[in-house]
Write an enzyme that holds these catalytic residues in place. Structure first.
Site, short mmCIF file in Angstrom:
data_model
loop_
_atom_site.label_atom_id
_atom_site.label_comp_id
_atom_site.label_asym_id
_atom_site.label_seq_id
_atom_site.Cartn_x
_atom_site.Cartn_y
_atom_site.Cartn_z
N LYS A 1 38.43 48.02 40.98
CA LYS A 1 39.93 46.85 40.49
C LYS A 1 39.00 45.72 39.37
O LYS A 1 39.51 45.97 37.80
CB LYS A 1 40.42 46.23 41.07
CG LYS A 1 41.71 47.90 42.11
CD LYS A 1 42.91 46.83 42.39
CE LYS A 1 43.64 48.63 43.68
NZ LYS A 1 44.60 47.91 44.35
N ASP B 1 50.49 47.49 40.93
CA ASP B 1 50.82 47.12 41.98
C ASP B 1 52.06 46.25 41.88
O ASP B 1 52.83 45.90 42.41
CB ASP B 1 49.99 46.70 42.47
CG ASP B 1 48.65 47.12 43.58
OD1 ASP B 1 48.68 48.15 43.82
OD2 ASP B 1 47.49 46.77 43.69
N ALA C 1 45.58 41.48 46.30
CA ALA C 1 47.48 42.03 46.10
C ALA C 1 48.27 41.08 45.97
O ALA C 1 49.05 41.36 44.81
CB ALA C 1 47.48 42.69 47.35
N ARG D 1 40.88 29.69 47.98
CA ARG D 1 40.53 30.89 47.51
C ARG D 1 42.23 30.82 46.40
O ARG D 1 43.03 31.17 45.47
CB ARG D 1 40.64 31.98 48.30
CG ARG D 1 40.42 33.26 47.31
CD ARG D 1 40.29 34.81 48.37
NE ARG D 1 39.72 35.79 47.99
CZ ARG D 1 40.20 36.45 48.68
NH1 ARG D 1 40.16 36.46 49.95
NH2 ARG D 1 40.14 37.78 48.22
N GLY E 1 55.15 48.14 53.46
CA GLY E 1 54.31 48.93 53.28
C GLY E 1 53.94 49.61 52.13
O GLY E 1 53.84 49.95 51.02
#
Ligand SMILES: NC(=O)c1ccc[n+]([C@@H]2O[C@H](COP(=O)([O-])OP(=O)(O)OC[C@H]3O[C@@H](n4cnc5c(N)ncnc54)[C@H](OP(=O)(O)O)[C@@H]3O)[C@@H](O)[C@H]2O)c1
Length: 275
Positions: free
Chosen positions: A65, A101, A131, A156, A239
């Site tokens: 991606k 997404d 995500a 992160r 999901g």
């Protein structure tokens, strides 16, 4: 005949061919949708030769991606925001890239928890991977003003939060149980709870009973997090809906018809997941 594909490495378990194949059949379109295993080394060549290989575009999955985003010529806002692309198409000789997404998650959330409002209460976002980046952008676009990010690797989360000037703060992973206090929405974007991964260790005691709990893991469909939330009386968002809805914009780009996410399609994928 218009043809599209999904590329990844590995690609064997992708459900995208089933989703797009269902729509091609349903709308009587003479098109094709394939899965193609493309290694990271082969990605630039594959994308440069997309048209020569007969494809009008493709979906992009793990691990391509970010690289696809870098290789595309025309970047749409959602791809820029997330610095990653999952949907590519050729137009005017150029390779266009977006990230659906965001649309997939927000559309499914809206449908599963009608009336939910990003502006009303804080949001707890578990995870800070690819995500999470997409979902955070979607939530902020809707006016969320207090998103609490919890991630095992704090740096992160700090990096993700640093893309935004306000509306986001990082909370230590160890404090996730208490951090749910007052939240109107909890979203799990970690891999925890996925079959084959450890469970997500999270107490919902502090979470208000009228909150919405979303898990983007869809194998199993009812994760332990969703089961606990349901038991508490919260509204739950699985999901699978995100996966189905994220496919809509790509299909429309390639085949010219905006497809519907129906119960029939959902049942087909659920059966394939073995639920
Ligand atoms: N429903 C859908 O359409 C959809 C779409 C995209 C992704 N997904 C699912 O969402 C999940 C995340 O995908 P992604 O692309 O964001 O993956 P990713 O970039 O690899 O991020 C993985 C996240 O999980 C966390 N994590 C992994 N193992 C952990 C552990 N043992 N304890 C605590 N945290 C842990 C990571 O934390 P660290 O930073 O500490 O490693 C990171 O926040 C996957 O299960 C994927 O299948 C679903």
């Amino acid at each position: 005949m218009t043809k599209a594909c999904v590329i990844g490495w590995p690609i064997k378990h992708s459900r995208s061919p089933m989703i797009h194949g269902f729509w091609l059949h349903k709308y009587g379109i003479e098109g094709g949708y394939e899965k193609v295993a493309v290694s990271p080394d082969d990605l630039p060549d594959f994308l440069n030769n997309l048209a020569a290989n007969g494809f009008s575009g493709c979906n992009v999955t793990v691990p391509h991606k970010e690289q696809a985003f870098k290789l595309a010529h025309e970047l749409h806002d959602e791809a820029r925001a997330v610095q990653a692309a999952n949907t590519l198409w050729l137009a005017g000789g150029k390779l266009h890239a977006t990230n659906t997404d965001i649309y997939g998650f927000m559309t499914h959330l809206d449908q599963s928890a009608p009336g939910w409002n990003a502006k009303q209460r804080p949001v707890a976002l578990l995870g800070a991977g690819g995500a999470a980046r997409a979902i955070l952008y979607g939530l902020l676009q809707r006016g969320a003003s207090d998103v609490r990010i919890f991630n095992r690797t704090k740096e992160r989360a700090v990096k993700l939060a640093s893309f935004y000037e306000k509306g986001v703060r990082v909370v230590d992973w160890q404090n996730r149980d208490e951090g749910l206090e007052d939240c109107g929405l909890v979203v799990n974007t970690t891999t925890l709870g996925m079959s084959g991964s450890p469970p997500l260790d999270l107490s919902l005691n502090k979470l208000p009973n009228d909150s919405v709990v979303a898990d983007i893991v869809y194998v199993p469909l009812e994760t332990p997090l969703l089961a606990a939330a349901r038991q508490k009386g919260c509204r739950v968002v699985d999901g699978l809906g995100m996966l189905l809805h994220q496919a809509v914009p790509g299909f429309e780009r390639w085949f010219g018809v905006r497809p519907q996410v129906t119960t029939e399609l959902r049942d087909l994928i659920v059966a394939d997941l073995g639920e």
